[in-house]
Design an enzyme around this catalytic site. Structure first.
Site, short mmCIF file in Angstrom:
data_model
loop_
_atom_site.label_atom_id
_atom_site.label_comp_id
_atom_site.label_asym_id
_atom_site.label_seq_id
_atom_site.Cartn_x
_atom_site.Cartn_y
_atom_site.Cartn_z
N LYS A 191 0.86 -1.18 0.00
CA LYS A 191 0.00 0.00 0.00
C LYS A 191 0.89 1.24 0.00
CE LYS A 191 -1.68 2.93 2.14
NZ LYS A 191 -1.60 4.41 1.86
N GLU A 217 10.29 1.89 10.13
CA GLU A 217 11.22 3.00 9.84
C GLU A 217 10.42 4.27 10.04
OE1 GLU A 217 14.27 0.27 8.57
OE2 GLU A 217 14.20 2.32 9.32
N CYS A 271 13.88 11.43 5.74
CA CYS A 271 13.84 11.14 7.19
C CYS A 271 15.21 11.34 7.82
CB CYS A 271 13.40 9.71 7.40
SG CYS A 271 14.55 8.54 6.62
N GLU A 293 9.48 16.85 14.54
CA GLU A 293 9.92 16.71 13.15
C GLU A 293 9.09 17.64 12.26
OE1 GLU A 293 8.72 13.13 10.90
OE2 GLU A 293 10.84 12.93 10.40
N1 LIG Z 1 12.93 6.03 9.09
C1 LIG Z 1 12.83 6.00 7.78
O1 LIG Z 1 13.56 5.26 7.08
C2 LIG Z 1 11.83 6.87 7.09
C3 LIG Z 1 11.89 6.96 5.71
C4 LIG Z 1 10.97 7.81 5.07
C5 LIG Z 1 10.02 8.52 5.78
N2 LIG Z 1 9.97 8.39 7.12
C6 LIG Z 1 9.00 9.14 7.89
O2 LIG Z 1 7.73 9.14 7.22
C7 LIG Z 1 7.04 10.36 7.49
C8 LIG Z 1 6.57 10.99 6.19
O3 LIG Z 1 5.81 10.03 5.48
P1 LIG Z 1 4.21 10.06 5.49
O4 LIG Z 1 3.71 11.45 5.71
O5 LIG Z 1 3.73 9.31 4.31
O6 LIG Z 1 3.89 9.21 6.80
P2 LIG Z 1 2.45 8.69 7.26
O7 LIG Z 1 2.67 7.93 8.51
O8 LIG Z 1 1.44 9.76 7.24
O9 LIG Z 1 2.02 7.65 6.08
C9 LIG Z 1 2.88 6.61 5.70
C10 LIG Z 1 2.02 5.52 5.06
O10 LIG Z 1 1.16 4.99 6.06
C11 LIG Z 1 -0.18 5.04 5.63
N3 LIG Z 1 -0.99 5.22 6.84
C12 LIG Z 1 -1.28 6.39 7.45
N4 LIG Z 1 -2.04 6.17 8.56
C13 LIG Z 1 -2.21 4.80 8.64
C14 LIG Z 1 -2.90 3.92 9.53
N5 LIG Z 1 -3.57 4.39 10.59
N6 LIG Z 1 -2.88 2.58 9.29
C15 LIG Z 1 -2.19 2.10 8.22
N7 LIG Z 1 -1.54 2.87 7.33
C16 LIG Z 1 -1.54 4.21 7.54
C17 LIG Z 1 -0.23 6.18 4.65
O11 LIG Z 1 -1.33 6.05 3.77
C18 LIG Z 1 1.11 6.00 3.93
O12 LIG Z 1 1.02 5.02 2.94
C19 LIG Z 1 8.04 11.25 8.22
O13 LIG Z 1 7.81 11.18 9.61
C20 LIG Z 1 9.39 10.59 7.93
O14 LIG Z 1 10.35 10.84 8.94
C21 LIG Z 1 10.87 7.59 7.81
O1 LIG Z 2 13.51 9.33 3.99
C1 LIG Z 2 14.20 8.41 4.45
C2 LIG Z 2 15.18 7.71 3.69
C3 LIG Z 2 15.40 6.40 3.88
C4 LIG Z 2 16.40 5.76 3.11
C5 LIG Z 2 16.53 4.40 3.10
O2 LIG Z 2 15.65 3.61 3.70
C6 LIG Z 2 17.65 3.77 2.40
O3 LIG Z 2 18.55 4.52 1.93
O4 LIG Z 2 17.65 2.52 2.30
#
Ligand SMILES: NC(=O)c1ccc[n+]([C@@H]2O[C@H](COP(=O)([O-])OP(=O)(O)OC[C@H]3O[C@@H](n4cnc5c(N)ncnc54)[C@H](O)[C@@H]3O)[C@@H](O)[C@H]2O)c1
Ligand SMILES: O=C/C=C/C=C(\O)C(=O)O
Length: 501
Positions: free
Chosen positions: A193, A269, A303, A405
């Site tokens: 998804k 993540e 992130c 964040e």
């Molecule tokens: N640690 C990492 O490797 C990493 C990498 C990329 C992004 N991020 C984090 O992701 C965030 C940005 O991404 P975003 O705005 O898409 O995050 P988000 O949590 O809003 O959504 C992520 C995904 O989860 C789904 N989702 C949302 N609520 C849900 C629920 N209740 N149940 C199941 N699925 C759900 C969304 O539709 C989307 O596909 C930032 O906090 C960023 O730090 C972390």
């Molecule tokens: O926004 C976050 C980036 C994550 C990067 C990875 O998970 C990767 O480089 O494998």
């Protein structure tokens, strides 16, 4: 717009025909009763319409994955699965420009970034896990039974079964394939998804996987939102065996609660509030360039970006001035503009969130060194989701802008006096994803990096990735590690078999 061959046609409200992106379930392209707009954040125009998977569609995808996991895919040899992953990588490579167009249409990012990072890593993710399973052995221990006879213990890895993959919008293809590749590599079947903000490259990936000849049900794609939509239906289903999620920490917490019901395997993540520390002995120009990259790449929507920058006091003023000069030279423009450095944020909603933090910073007493608002183009981009890259100073470490964040093109720069002070301030965070250290003192580099309470530390570089290494965060930034054999461990059911010889 990318050539998404699986799409149907939708007539948008304004009367123009746009692609209708469909779900991919049990080897078939499926339209659903509901759909939503996919908007280009450069100009606010509709890119496509997207079918939203209802609960029945998600359940059908899970059941198809279950059938496939009990069929040939789950029993394939590692060599045959590696060959399938290589066909997928080759398929992405053959449609490289389509994937670039898809990422750019959904996110507005610079074309050069979509080419060098997003799509390149989509290919690399499949190839690295193909290589890994083709060569990964297992462990065997020789022992002696109570009666003195020889026993052999060996570790066997079996597929978990059905893995739910939920991915975010910031690096759409990179992060989706970072999960799908190892999940398939280990013989699992996947229901993916992607984010509602970025459906295009995930749809192309499903086309490539279909063309690669994986069995029906091995990979399924369901579009939709989180709560009361496909994300929730997938993560709360009792019929999946594991969920791997990348997104906000609070979303991870919600998903973890659902997974607890059936004691499901989870890999998270999550969010970050990463710090860069610049010592006076750093290579000054390299540190300035490095912090510009780690603060403003992908409009700060990575992130791993540095939203907190700590600079040793003797060079603080000079560093802020140099960083601001670099920030003001960043070219904020169309994705294909020559020399473009930064595009828009992913959506108007996210832009409003980032702008609310720009306003909060002022309320909390910050000095806005540069940026702090919205660029004015005088053309269609004014209907986009652009913000100015921004540098702020003067806040205490307890300010909300220093603890929450923001996920936009903004960093706060603070002076520090001692190494211990810098380490303590870096670790004073609910997050623990990544950190950066800029110093030419080798002993200090090792000493400081070892004290960061983060999953990842870069020294004199940023976002340099070896896909064999463990990737993930501590504290609110995640649960588990993925990458190399760490992914093999997560995406497998590991058992020990003991044989009396
Ligand atoms: N640690 C990492 O490797 C990493 C990498 C990329 C992004 N991020 C984090 O992701 C965030 C940005 O991404 P975003 O705005 O898409 O995050 P988000 O949590 O809003 O959504 C992520 C995904 O989860 C789904 N989702 C949302 N609520 C849900 C629920 N209740 N149940 C199941 N699925 C759900 C969304 O539709 C989307 O596909 C930032 O906090 C960023 O730090 C972390
Ligand atoms: O926004 C976050 C980036 C994550 C990067 C990875 O998970 C990767 O480089 O494998």
């Amino acid at each position: 717009m990318a050539a998404i061959s699986s799409s149907a046609t939708h007539t948008a409200a304004a009367g123009q025909a746009v692609p209708l992106l469909r779900c991919f379930v049990d080897g078939a392209w499926v339209e659903t009763g509901r759909s939503f707009d996919n908007i280009n954040p450069v100009n606010g125009r509709i890119v496509s319409r997207v079918c939203e998977a209802d609960r029945q569609t998600v359940d059908a995808a899970i059941q198809a994955a279950r059938r496939a996991s009990r069929g040939e895919w789950g029993r394939q040899s590692a060599a045959l699965r590696a060959a399938a992953l290589r066909r997928i990588a080759d398929g992405i490579e053959q449609r490289f420009d389509d994937f670039v167009a898809a990422e750019v249409a959904d996110t507005g990012r610079p074309v050069h970034q979509a080419r060098s990072l997003d799509v390149a890593r989509g290919i690399a993710n499949f190839r690295s896990f193909a290589d890994l399973i083709a060569t990964a052995g297992s462990e065997m221990f020789e022992g002696t039974a109570a009666d003195g006879s020889k026993v052999l213990n060996y570790v066997a890895r079996k597929p978990l079964g059905v893995v739910g993959v939920i991915s975010p919008w910031n690096l759409p293809l990179l992060l989706l394939t970072w999960k799908v590749a190892p999940a398939l590599a280990m013989g699992n079947c996947v229901v993916a998804k992607p984010s509602e903000e970025t459906p295009s490259s995930a749809t192309l990936l499903a086309e490539v996987i279909e063309a690669a000849g994986l069995p029906a049900g091995a990979f399924n794609l369901v579009h939709g939102f989180g709560p009361d939509s496909a994300g929730q239906f997938l993560s709360t289903s009792p019929h999946i065996d594991a969920i791997t999620f990348t997104g906000e920490s609070r979303t991870g917490s919600t998903i973890m609660k659902a997974a607890a019901e059936g004691v499901k395997e989870v890999s998270f993540e999550l969010g970050g509030k990463n710090a860069a520390v610049v010592f006076a002995d750093a290579d000054f120009d390299a540190a300035v360039a490095g912090v510009l990259r780690s603060s403003f790449t992908n409009s700060g929507q990575v992130c791993l970006c540095s939203e907190r920058v700590y600079v040793e006091r003797p060079i603080f003023e000079r560093f802020v001035a140099a960083l601001a000069a670099g920030c003001e030279q960043l070219r904020v423009d169309y994705p294909d503009a020559p020399g473009v450095d930064m595009g828009p944020l992913v959506s108007h909603t996210h832009r409003d969130k980032v702008l609310s933090y720009y306003a909060l910073a002022r309320e909390e007493g910050a000095t806005v060194v540069c940026g702090g608002g919205v660029p004015s183009f005088g053309d269609e981009r004014d209907q986009g989701a652009y913000v100015q890259p921004t540098i702020i100073t003067g806040l205490s470490d307890n300010a909300r802008c220093m603890r929450e964040e923001i996920f936009g093109p903004v960093c706060h720069v603070s002076p520090f006096d001692t190494e211990d002070e810098a380490v303590a301030r870096v670790n004073d965070s609910a997050y623990g994803l990544a950190g950066c250290v800029w110093t030419t003192n080798l002993s200090r580099a090792h000493r400081v990096a070892a004290q960061f309470e983060t999953g990842i530390v870069w020294v004199n570089t940023w976002f340099t990735r070896d896909l064999r290494t463990p990737f993930g965060g501590a504290k609110l930034s995640g649960l588990g590690r993925e990458g190399g054999r760490y992914s093999l461990d997560f995406y497998s059911e590991i058992s020990n078999i003991c044989i009396k010889v």
